[in-house]
Scaffold this motif. Structure first.
Motif, PDB file in Angstrom:
ATOM      1  N   LYS A 132       0.835  -1.215   0.000  1.00  0.00           N
ATOM      2  CA  LYS A 132       0.000   0.000   0.000  1.00  0.00           C
ATOM      3  C   LYS A 132       0.868   1.262   0.000  1.00  0.00           C
ATOM      4  N   PRO A 133       1.735   1.392  -1.007  1.00  0.00           N
ATOM      5  CA  PRO A 133       2.434   2.688  -1.131  1.00  0.00           C
ATOM      6  C   PRO A 133       1.380   3.774  -1.350  1.00  0.00           C
ATOM      7  N   GLU A 134       1.591   4.956  -0.820  1.00  0.00           N
ATOM      8  CA  GLU A 134       0.526   5.972  -0.918  1.00  0.00           C
ATOM      9  C   GLU A 134       1.102   7.369  -1.109  1.00  0.00           C
ATOM     10  N   MET A 135       0.238   8.196  -1.733  1.00  0.00           N
ATOM     11  CA  MET A 135       0.618   9.598  -1.987  1.00  0.00           C
ATOM     12  C   MET A 135      -0.502  10.490  -1.471  1.00  0.00           C
ATOM     13  N   ALA A 136      -0.132  11.570  -0.802  1.00  0.00           N
ATOM     14  CA  ALA A 136      -1.125  12.516  -0.282  1.00  0.00           C
ATOM     15  C   ALA A 136      -0.889  13.855  -0.964  1.00  0.00           C
ATOM     16  N   ILE A 137      -1.974  14.493  -1.450  1.00  0.00           N
ATOM     17  CA  ILE A 137      -1.885  15.833  -2.059  1.00  0.00           C
ATOM     18  C   ILE A 137      -2.817  16.728  -1.253  1.00  0.00           C
ATOM     19  N   ALA A 138      -2.303  17.819  -0.723  1.00  0.00           N
ATOM     20  CA  ALA A 138      -3.103  18.678   0.160  1.00  0.00           C
ATOM     21  C   ALA A 138      -4.161  19.439  -0.633  1.00  0.00           C
ATOM     22  N   ILE A 139      -5.413  19.409  -0.109  1.00  0.00           N
ATOM     23  CA  ILE A 139      -6.483  20.253  -0.659  1.00  0.00           C
ATOM     24  C   ILE A 139      -6.595  21.525   0.198  1.00  0.00           C
ATOM     25  N   THR A 140      -6.395  21.343   1.519  1.00  0.00           N
ATOM     26  CA  THR A 140      -6.304  22.498   2.429  1.00  0.00           C
ATOM     27  C   THR A 140      -4.943  22.365   3.133  1.00  0.00           C
ATOM     28  N   PRO A 141      -4.502  23.344   3.927  1.00  0.00           N
ATOM     29  CA  PRO A 141      -3.227  23.173   4.656  1.00  0.00           C
ATOM     30  C   PRO A 141      -3.265  21.897   5.502  1.00  0.00           C
ATOM     31  N   PHE A 142      -2.173  21.133   5.442  1.00  0.00           N
ATOM     32  CA  PHE A 142      -2.118  19.772   6.010  1.00  0.00           C
ATOM     33  C   PHE A 142      -0.910  19.665   6.938  1.00  0.00           C
ATOM     34  N   GLU A 143      -1.070  18.885   8.001  1.00  0.00           N
ATOM     35  CA  GLU A 143       0.062  18.574   8.898  1.00  0.00           C
ATOM     36  C   GLU A 143       0.185  17.051   8.998  1.00  0.00           C
ATOM     37  N   GLY A 144       1.416  16.567   9.046  1.00  0.00           N
ATOM     38  CA  GLY A 144       1.587  15.118   9.200  1.00  0.00           C
ATOM     39  C   GLY A 144       2.951  14.791   9.780  1.00  0.00           C
ATOM     40  N   LEU A 145       3.061  13.575  10.314  1.00  0.00           N
ATOM     41  CA  LEU A 145       4.354  13.036  10.764  1.00  0.00           C
ATOM     42  C   LEU A 145       4.750  12.021   9.699  1.00  0.00           C
ATOM     43  N   CYS A 146       5.989  12.105   9.215  1.00  0.00           N
ATOM     44  CA  CYS A 146       6.272  11.270   8.065  1.00  0.00           C
ATOM     45  C   CYS A 146       7.774  10.951   7.976  1.00  0.00           C
ATOM     46  N   GLY A 147       8.117   9.682   8.207  1.00  0.00           N
ATOM     47  CA  GLY A 147       9.498   9.222   8.095  1.00  0.00           C
ATOM     48  C   GLY A 147      10.334   9.649   9.289  1.00  0.00           C
TER      49      GLY A 147
END
Ligand code: 9C2
Ligand code: ZN
Length: 439
Positions: A132-147
């Motif tokens: 399940k490789p995945e890609m996220a594209i922001a529609i509004t301002p986004f926050e995430g923890l990643c790697g």
């Protein structure tokens, strides 16, 4: 043969972290299409709109009520022979809109080999045998923890945040700091030290987590900008202090709050994207995104969630790669297989390609500004799904033309020449995202 343009009715999943009622883009988009079993309740969370053929929530042909899965099984040409012969009679990707009110789980998605093992062992918690490789594209301002963060940043936190060091363990922490500070040095040894320190944190007892969470939150509240000795260049002390108190407010005492110091904290502005390979640890924190992934719903979780957690599997499966956050972000490029008309050019419209290094999917974002702006796409040898996330216009495949506006979703069969035309005012935007597979 007439290539089909099928208006889809898509399901929405109500996970606890979703935005509530019509605040949720997933809910609003789902409700844009007539459905006899969806009425948006103001206090109910709506997390994910699913668009595709995944059997857990298959999209339906609005006209006939038949699932897209059935239609593709009946007529593989919808997918194209090349895609169907490689991936079977279903879409190789799952396309979603996520609307995030509070943090998703600390999670990773197993690679193909591990997915097959987990699915064979526990198909209830691991419903697919696929990666399940995945890609996220922001529609509004986004926050995430990643790697994982660069090791020097984690070392800084182990030296300045006592509750974190206590949970990791003194010997694991000092071994890690020593390995992290070594110039050059053996990459495998550094990753091993990272796994040992992270594993030490994740094996903390509930009593220790309760005690150290209280201490951590007290420090965050009292120290503010000086928290964690002012933080590191990528995440300042004040930002960390706010995140600690926010996540504590959302989940109480939870090991996931401490994982914040191991993972990159990333913010995306609308149109920015990140890509996660299988086995990459992450946790999305806030915002609305379009997400595309290989066709799988396998999630290995370890914190910040009421759902099933599988901590030992997560600690064992991670790659322990570490890098600055910019290496996780994806840079879109101009899509070369679309032609803009004069209105579109003069109004600064754009067609951008998000093309991760995997075969199952790519995504194109089309932003058409002003009345009559039009984009004409070369035919694709493969299937597409198009969603409108803002504005309105028309979508056409050959002689078939339909209205499209915010929330509308369409399946576009293989070899279609797709045309999108805007019907918004001069300074407004008609935005669509198209997920597709072409091999
Ligand atoms: N990173 N995003 C994803 O993987 C989504 O596609 C998943 O569906 C969600 O992460 C599921 O999150 P929970 O298991 O409810 O915490
Ligand atoms: Zn994920």
């Amino acid at each position: 043969m007439q290539v089909p343009l099928i208006r889809l009715q898509c399901g929405v999943n109500s996970y606890e972290w979703g935005k509530k009622g019509s605040e949720s883009a997933a809910a609003r988009f789902a409700a844009a299409t007539p459905s006899d079993n969806l009425s948006i309740q103001a206090d109910k969370p709506y997390a994910e709109l699913w668009m595709g053929t995944h059997p857990s929530n298959p999209s339906k042909d609005l006209t006939t009520g038949r699932t897209l899965l059935d239609l593709c099984a009946e007529n593989q040409l919808l997918l194209s022979q090349s895609v169907a012969s490689k991936y079977g009679s279903k879409l190789p990707f799952l396309f979603k809109v996520l609307s995030i009110n509070k943090a998703l789980s600390i999670q990773a998605h197993p690679n193909k080999k591990l997915a097959e093992q987990l699915h064979a062992r526990d198909s209830k918690n691991y419903p697919d045998d696929n990666h399940k490789p995945e890609m996220a594209i922001a529609i509004t301002p986004f926050e995430g923890l990643c790697g994982f963060r660069p090791l020097g940043e984690i070392a800084h936190f182990l030296e300045t945040v006592k509750p974190l060091r206590t949970l990791v363990g003194e010997s694991e922490a000092s071994q890690f700091v020593q390995a992290a500070k070594q110039e050059g040095g053996d990459e495998a040894a550094k990753k091993k030290a990272l796994q040992t320190a992270f594993g030490g944190l994740m094996s903390s007892s509930p009593e220790d987590i309760d005690r150290e969470t209280a201490s951590l939150v007290a420090l965050a509240e009292s120290e503010g900008a000086d928290f964690a000795a002012g933080g590191v260049s990528s995440t300042k002390g004040a930002v960390l202090a706010e995140l600690v108190t926010r996540l504590n407010g959302q989940f109480g005492s939870d090991i996931g709050i401490f994982v914040l110091f191991f993972l990159n904290f990333v913010t995306l502005q609308p149109g920015e994207a990140l890509f996660l390979v299988a086995d990459d640890i992450h946790a999305y924190v806030s915002g609305d995104i379009v997400e595309c992934m290989a066709a799988s719903d396998n999630v290995v979780r370890a914190g910040l969630t009421p759902k099933f957690k599988d901590v030992s599997t997560l600690v064992d499966m991670l790659t322990y790669n570490y890098a600055p956050i910019d290496e996780q972000k994806m840079t879109p490029t101009e899509y070369p297989y679309a032609t803009l008309n004069r209105n579109a050019y003069s109004s600064g419209s754009s067609v951008m390609l998000y093309d991760p290094p995997i075969e199952e999917f790519s995504v194109v974002r089309t932003l058409l500004r002003g009345e009559g702006a039009k984009a004409t796409f070369d035919p694709l040898e493969g299937p597409s799904i198009v969603i409108c996330t803002g504005g309105k216009g028309t979508i056409a495949v050959g002689p078939t033309k339909q209205e499209i506006q915010e929330g509308y979703v369409f399946f576009v069969g293989s070899t279609a020449e797709l045309v999108l035309e805007s019907a918004v005012g001069q300074d407004e935007e008609f935005t669509t995202f198209k997920a597709f597979c072409e091999i």
